[in-house]
Each structure stands twice: as C-alpha cells, then as structure tokens.
Design a protein around this motif. Sequence first.
Motif, PDB file in Angstrom:
ATOM      1  N   TYR A 259       0.864  -1.186   0.000  1.00 14.55           N
ATOM      2  CA  TYR A 259       0.000   0.000   0.000  1.00 14.55           C
ATOM      3  C   TYR A 259       0.898   1.233   0.000  1.00 14.55           C
ATOM      4  O   TYR A 259       1.652   1.474   0.939  1.00 14.55           O
ATOM      5  N   PHE A 260       0.827   2.029  -1.057  1.00 13.95           N
ATOM      6  CA  PHE A 260       1.642   3.222  -1.190  1.00 13.95           C
ATOM      7  C   PHE A 260       0.785   4.445  -0.864  1.00 13.95           C
ATOM      8  O   PHE A 260      -0.175   4.747  -1.560  1.00 13.95           O
TER       9      PHE A 260
ATOM     10  N   LEU B 133      11.076  -0.626  -6.720  1.00 19.45           N
ATOM     11  CA  LEU B 133      11.566   0.642  -7.248  1.00 19.45           C
ATOM     12  C   LEU B 133      10.671   1.236  -8.364  1.00 19.45           C
ATOM     13  O   LEU B 133      10.450   2.458  -8.371  1.00 19.45           O
ATOM     14  N   PRO B 134      10.160   0.431  -9.306  1.00 17.94           N
ATOM     15  CA  PRO B 134       9.289   1.048 -10.335  1.00 17.94           C
ATOM     16  C   PRO B 134       8.069   1.726  -9.746  1.00 17.94           C
ATOM     17  O   PRO B 134       7.650   2.799 -10.227  1.00 17.94           O
ATOM     18  N   ALA B 135       7.491   1.143  -8.680  1.00 19.69           N
ATOM     19  CA  ALA B 135       6.300   1.749  -8.078  1.00 19.69           C
ATOM     20  C   ALA B 135       6.667   2.966  -7.234  1.00 19.69           C
ATOM     21  O   ALA B 135       5.852   3.881  -7.061  1.00 19.69           O
TER      22      ALA B 135
ATOM     23  N   ARG C 137       9.249   9.838  -1.905  1.00 26.62           N
ATOM     24  CA  ARG C 137       9.892   9.418  -0.650  1.00 26.62           C
ATOM     25  C   ARG C 137       8.849   8.720   0.239  1.00 26.62           C
ATOM     26  O   ARG C 137       7.740   9.223   0.388  1.00 26.62           O
ATOM     27  N   TYR C 138       9.231   7.598   0.827  1.00 28.77           N
ATOM     28  CA  TYR C 138       8.317   6.848   1.687  1.00 28.77           C
ATOM     29  C   TYR C 138       9.077   6.381   2.944  1.00 28.77           C
ATOM     30  O   TYR C 138      10.255   6.000   2.878  1.00 28.77           O
TER      31      TYR C 138
ATOM     32  N   ALA D 165      14.353   5.629   8.881  1.00 31.09           N
ATOM     33  CA  ALA D 165      14.831   5.416   7.511  1.00 31.09           C
ATOM     34  C   ALA D 165      13.687   5.609   6.507  1.00 31.09           C
ATOM     35  O   ALA D 165      12.539   5.212   6.753  1.00 31.09           O
ATOM     36  N   GLU D 166      14.052   6.219   5.373  1.00 35.79           N
ATOM     37  CA  GLU D 166      13.126   6.387   4.256  1.00 35.79           C
ATOM     38  C   GLU D 166      13.714   5.702   3.022  1.00 35.79           C
ATOM     39  O   GLU D 166      14.901   5.354   3.003  1.00 35.79           O
ATOM     40  N   ILE D 167      12.863   5.514   2.014  1.00 34.57           N
ATOM     41  CA  ILE D 167      13.299   4.890   0.768  1.00 34.57           C
ATOM     42  C   ILE D 167      13.063   5.870  -0.378  1.00 34.57           C
ATOM     43  O   ILE D 167      12.036   6.539  -0.438  1.00 34.57           O
ATOM     44  N   LEU D 168      14.069   5.963  -1.258  1.00 35.05           N
ATOM     45  CA  LEU D 168      14.002   6.855  -2.423  1.00 35.05           C
ATOM     46  C   LEU D 168      14.045   6.016  -3.700  1.00 35.05           C
ATOM     47  O   LEU D 168      14.227   4.796  -3.641  1.00 35.05           O
TER      48      LEU D 168
END
Length: 309
Positions: free
Chosen positions: A196-197, A231-233, A238-239, A281-284
């Motif tokens: 879930y984004f 990564l494509p989604a 930033r999440y 931590a976040e993901i880029l």
Amino acid sequence: MIIAVNSTRRGDCGIRRTEEFTMHSGRIQDNVYANSRDFNAQRIEKRTKTKEPPADKNPQGWVIITLVVLLILMFLILLIFTSLLFVFYKSITDEQSHLNSDVKELNSQLENNEQETNNNFTIEISHLRSNVKELTSELKKSKEETDSELKQIVSTLKESVANLTDDLKKIKNENIQDSCTSCPSGWQLIKSNCYYFQANGETWERSRVICETLNGDILILKDKAELDSLLPAIGNRRYWIGLRRDNKNINNWLWADGNRLTFSAWNAGEPNNEHNSEHCAEILGGPKSMNDRNCEDNIGYICKRAWTC
C-alpha cells in the motif's frame, strides 16, 4: 759468786787487793754466764737439728713427684686418644674415598642411562613426528575430498531448492490468478505480497500505526531483490519504511518487528545522522535508495501484507 775478804790489819793495801779480787771475780762470773748462754744456745740448736726431718722425707717432694706422675699419665692418655682419633680419621677418610668412588661410578651410570634415554626419546619423538606428519597429510587429503563432496552436495541441494522455489512461485501465481482475490482495494500485488503506497505525509510512528489499522505492517524489506521489485512503483517519491535506530545503541538499526538490519542499500554518505536527529529510515528511487531522516518529518509511507484468497 762474790768472795769478800776483809782485813783490817793490812790497811789500804788490803782494801785494794780486795777490790781487785772482787773485780776479777766479777769478770770470771761474767765469763761463766756467757759460756753458759753459749752452751744453752748450742744445745737448743742441736735439739732443733735433731728434730728436723731428713730431706728425703719432705712432703713437698712427694707432691712434686705425684704431679710429675700425673702429667706423664695425662700425656700417655692424650697420646692414646690422639692415636685413636688418627685411626678413626683414617677410617673415615677411607670410607669417604670409597663413597666418592661409588658416587662417581653412579654418576657415570646415570649419565650413560640418561644418554641412552635421550637417544630413545629422540628416536620415539622422531617416529611420532613422522606418524603425525603422515596423519596430518591423510587428514588434509581426506578433508579436501570431503569438502569437495560436500560442496558438490550443497550445490546440488541449492539447485534443487531453487527449482522447488520457482515451482512454488509459479503455483502460487497461478492459484492467485485463478482462485484468489490478489490484494484488497487500493493495494498493489508485487511478486507474492500486497503493498500500500500512501503519498500523504505522516510521521514515522503515525505511519506504522496506520499500517497496523489496515491489517498490515510498515514496510519491512526481506532482501535487496524485494527492494528492486518495488523501485518502479516508488519512482521519485519518498516513503517511510519500518527501519529505525536502536534506542540502546544508535549505531544499530532495527526493523519494526525487532530484527536487525541484514542487508544495506544506503545512499552514498548515509546514514549520516545529521544534527544527531535522523533516527528513522526512508526509501528513495534508485538502487541505493535508503536514507536516514528525522522521525517527526511528514512524508509518505508503504504498508505491506500477504495476499488473501
């Protein structure tokens, strides 16, 4: 004795004769007394001489003789004692000489025995070393053979597991497509999980709570393969992900379920803990897409859950 003859008849001549006679008588008397004293003195001296003991019966001579005899006896005793000491010393010396000879002989025997023992030990040690060397060589050879066999077995097992995993994934995908609802509304099926984004900004802690209310968890990455599949989604957004610093040791990172970070995909120079406040931590987007950030910042988040049938 005094003889006095008075003669009145003869006058003065008679008187003179009488006086002369008287004086002569006095002299005679004095001589008699002197002779008597000399005689008495001679008698006393003779008597004294007759009473003195002879020289050979003097007690002092006996004492001297006794002392001489005692000295001679003591000398003889000392001579005998000295002779006995000399004999005893000679016997002791002879015995010591025999003992020294025996000790030398024993030392010689011990040296010979020690030399023989050392030679035997040397030979035994040489044999043992040779045996150890042979055993080591055999063990090394056996280990190499065993390692080669184990490697071959492990390689075969890995291939079998990989094949089985691929088969299971195919079966799951087929079953999902044929008989299961892939994911709840709003969730995306990627590989075998639902994600879930949410782009609306929330803090890290608030994001974790929202994921739990949606029957999921804030994203916990299993490995880099899962990260690459997301990564494509993610794109360029930033999440939050479920990774933060350990409260007991800020140098350690823990997932939301308490497990330690087992792989890293940090961006260059990260994590840098800027201002000592970046604990989440976040993901880029991109292969090196992890970054540390202040947990109170508001950014998007990703939830994860298993698919349901």
